[in-house]
Design an enzyme around this catalytic site. Structure first.
Site, mmCIF file in Angstrom:
data_model
loop_
_atom_site.group_PDB
_atom_site.id
_atom_site.type_symbol
_atom_site.label_atom_id
_atom_site.label_comp_id
_atom_site.label_asym_id
_atom_site.label_seq_id
_atom_site.Cartn_x
_atom_site.Cartn_y
_atom_site.Cartn_z
ATOM 1 C CG HIS A 91 69.713 -10.628 14.618
ATOM 2 N ND1 HIS A 91 68.559 -11.391 15.494
ATOM 3 C CD2 HIS A 91 70.261 -10.927 13.779
ATOM 4 C CE1 HIS A 91 68.998 -12.086 13.677
ATOM 5 N NE2 HIS A 91 69.890 -12.350 13.387
ATOM 6 C CG ASN A 164 67.845 -17.372 13.122
ATOM 7 O OD1 ASN A 164 67.975 -15.921 14.258
ATOM 8 N ND2 ASN A 164 68.471 -16.958 11.961
#
Ligand code: HDD
Length: 713
Positions: A91, A164
């Site tokens: 990420h 997510n």
């Protein structure tokens, strides 16, 4: 004598930030004292000494060697040398925004969490969206999972919902996370590919680990190429608990549903955007907020009573499973609005530190073994990424709730703790800070006293053993075009895999167990022998289809915030442009006028119209739809302009709505295109808007897709 650059003009100095960004809230106020504004301030060193010359190093004569004594130069270079911090291991590429969360009503039946009680209260949030695989500078539109991490600055402490845009995960146990990440990251010998999963190590791992089958199916679907961050759903993934004031616990799954609907790019568009506008998603989020089109999501939960824990055909603790919305509908809790861009990317978006272990009274964990591992990993990673255990003191991470405890010292400590007793119990400081019993008003955190009686073992529950039925449910719940995209994505990705045995294993041992037709189509595209039916006895589950999974069912139908390109050359019908702009504005959509160059175009009645950009400057992939107004001379010019013709063909290929007004009809013959539900030809500008807007509201003209394949990319 020193040669200095002339002083910067005052206006440039004043440019630091004079924008009135509106909304302030508790978090922003708490950040206020850390903001630095250099307007009308002297340039000084970090020690506060005014600098008289920022152009020249201290030297022996103007051509001589530099002096070590130059503390001003050394401070500046030393600081610069250390400007980078380690990027997130996953990420790394992300973008953030401030906003607020507001509960729809009092949810005290479900939870005692304070931010879910008072519908009048706005709780500040900071959200960071991200891709997973690529480094900080990688493209926004690659095929990947998107992170959706929300930090709620509640009065009872920070609550981080670190989710997510997909509701399941690749693995079931945190101990496999490093293996999974090593497999998906660029390969170790050449650091290729950046930002994507189309390579051998990823497919090697997932084809050997069938528990990944469901999540890989999501990653091969359109969900992995979202149209914008504003149009993504978000999921807490794991089962959590909500606990009310009576101590009653219920299992929940968190969901974020975007007001803008859920929709995606098409693959060719996503690939082009990754090159032409690496920042496509972050730019869209930034610009939407600057324009006042504040992105909005509804937070909801699927609630499962404790006594129903074992009534599903999967285990609630298994993070590779969804609870279909048709089985347990979502209870809406409140809305989140993002209404302010950060002032400084590094200080806010880069330094924000999320952790699923940041919860508040009224929320608790389940025993999902993936979640349990995450509770350790995030704090640990912040310590190396942000340089020590005091990352909670960095302004963006500081709770708005006060914090006092016996934790002391360590690198980068900024709090100057008063008092002598950094231990408890103490009598020296009157025993402060003291515990608050859970039962008291605003009581202390109390873990749900779940009873557990079992052996310590390294073992996976048998109830985690079905890996294919929900992957199948997902595939069967897709519309025809979504299924075609999934087949194309598997074929594309596996086509990049060099080792044939990996391709074959994915097809025969994974896909054939999900859906034989899917496996056959992918095998055909890869030139592999037709697969036989899978050998796994996949259990029959209670649902064959879950319509809530298909993005075809997740559009709002309106055209709010959609972007329309207007193509014009000299001689264009100016009135048609004005009418279209006004009609779009009335619907909350945006228009940009594009010309052959960045120079103004002259309308048929002689007015000079400034353009927003050239057609090359803002290609069709930056828009949702295209409008070509009439005007004989303009259409004549566009008919022989390769950039304009490519513009329209590309928009057509990407299944976007196109409206041709008046003389623009001639472009149909030039481009050899036929009218369809989204390619609208109309003499009368007034009649054009209705079908045009209806087509934009559908996001894409899916029926056109088979024909559009013939258009060169
Ligand atoms: Fe993770 C970052 C989401 C499993 C370890 N993760 C990270 C971020 C998101 C997620 C959105 C970025 C946060 C930000 O913007 O700063 N991760 C998930 C989800 C998972 C998940 C939804 C499964 C349901 N993650 C997971 C596991 C582990 C980690 C199983 C380790 C055992 N994740 C991390 C990390 C990161 C991270 C290494 C990298 C940077 C950071 O935490 O702050 O600790």
């Amino acid at each position: 004598m020193s040669t200095k650059k002339p002083a910067a003009p005052k206006s440039a100095l004043a440019g630091t930030d004079t924008l009135d960004r509106g909304n302030t809230n508790a978090k922003l106020e708490s950040l206020e004292k850390f903001r630095s504004d250099a307007t009308e301030q002297a340039l000084r060193t970090n020690q506060g000494v005014k600098v008289s010359d920022n152009q020249n190093t201290l030297k022996v004569g103007d051509r001589g060697p530099s002096l070590l004594e130059d503390f001003i130069m050394r401070e500046k270079i030393t600081h610069f040398d250390h400007e980078r911090i380690p990027e997130r291991i996953v990420h790394a590429r992300g973008t953030g925004a401030h906003g607020y969360f507001q509960s729809y009503e009092n949810h005290s039946v479900l939870t005692k969490a304070g931010f879910l009680q008072d519908p009048a209260k706005q709780t500040p949030v900071f959200v960071r969206f991200s891709t997973v695989q690529g480094p900080r500078g990688s493209g926004d539109t690659v095929r990947d999972v998107r992170g959706f991490a929300v930090k709620f600055f509640t009065d009872e402490g920070n609550f981080d919902l670190v989710g997510n845009n997909m509701p399941v995960f690749f693995i079931q146990d945190a101990i496999k996370f490093p293996d999974f990440v090593h497999a998906v990251k660029p390969e170790p010998h050449n650091e290729i590919p950046t930002g994507g999963s189309a390579h051998d190590t990823f497919w090697d791992f997932v084809s050997l680990v069938p528990e990944s089958a469901h999540m890989v199916m999501w990653a091969m679907s359109d969900r992995a190429i979202p149209k914008s961050l504003r149009s993504m759903q978000g999921f807490g993934v794991h089962t959590f608990r909500l606990i009310n004031a009576e101590g009653k616990s219920r299992f929940v799954k968190f969901h974020w549903r975007p007001a803008a609907g859920t929709c995606s790019l098409v693959w060719d568009e996503a690939q082009k955007l990754a090159g032409k506008d690496t920042d496509y998603h972050r730019r869209d989020l930034w610009e939407s907020i600057e324009m006042g089109d504040y992105p909005e999501w509804e937070l909801g939960v699927q609630v499962v009573e404790e006594e129903n824990e074992h009534t599903f055909d999967f285990d609630l603790l298994d993070p590779t499973k969804i609870i279909p919305e048709e089985t347990v509908p979502i209870t809406p809790l409140g809305k989140m609005v993002l209404n302010r861009n950060p002032d400084n990317f590094f200080a806010e978006t880069e330094q924000v530190a999320f952790c699923p272990g940041h919860i508040v009274p009224g929320i608790d964990f389940s025993n999902d073994p993936l979640l349990q591992g995450r509770l350790f990993s995030y704090t640990d990673t912040q310590i190396s990424r942000l340089g020590g255990p005091n990352f909670h003191e960095i302004p963006i991470n500081r709770p708005v709730a006060p914090f006092h405890n016996g934790q002391r010292d360590a690198l980068h400590r900024t709090t100057i703790d008063r008092g002598r007793a950094s231990y408890e119990p103490n009598s020296i400081d009157g025993g402060w800070p003291k515990e608050t019993p859970p039962a008291a008003q605003d009581g202390g955190f109390e873990t749900h006293p779940e009873r557990i009686d079992a052996n310590k073992i390294r073992q996976r529950s048998e109830s985690f053993g079905d890996h294919f039925s929900q992957a199948r449910l997902f595939f069967h719940s897709m519309s025809k075009h979504e299924q075609e995209h999934i087949i194309a994505a598997y074929s594309f990705e596996l086509g990049k895999v060099e080792r044939e045995h990996i391709r074959a294993r994915e097809v025969n041992e994974i896909l054939a167990n999900i859906d034989l037709e899917l496996a056959k189509r992918v095998a055909q595209n890869l030139g592999l022998p037709a697969p036989k039916a899978g050998t796994v006895d996949v259990p029959k589950i209670s649902l064959d289809r879950s319509p809530a999974l298909s993005q075809a069912n997740l559009l709002p139908g309106d055209i709010k915030t959609r972007k329309v390109a207007i193509l014009a050359a000299n001689g264009v019908d100016g009135a048609a442009i004005d009418a279209m702009k006004a009609a779009l504005k009335a619907e909350g959509a945006h228009a940009k006028l594009l010309g052959p160059t960045s120079a103004p175009v002259t309308t048929a009645d002689g007015k000079a119209l400034p353009v927003d950009a050239s057609m090359e400057g803002l290609p069709s992939i930056a828009f949702d739809a295209v409008f070509v107004p009439g005007g004989a001379a303009s259409i004549k010019a566009l008919s022989t302009d390769g950039v304009a013709l490519h513009y329209l063909l590309e928009a057509y290929k990407h299944l976007k709505a196109i409206a041709l007004h008046g003389e623009a009809k001639q472009l149909l013959d030039v481009l050899k295109l036929e009218v369809d539900a989204g390619l609208i030809v109309e003499k009368d500008a007034a009649k054009l808007t209705k079908p045009f807007f209806a087509a934009i509201g559908q996001h894409r003209v899916w029926d056109r897709e088979p024909k559009a394949k013939a258009i060169p990319a």
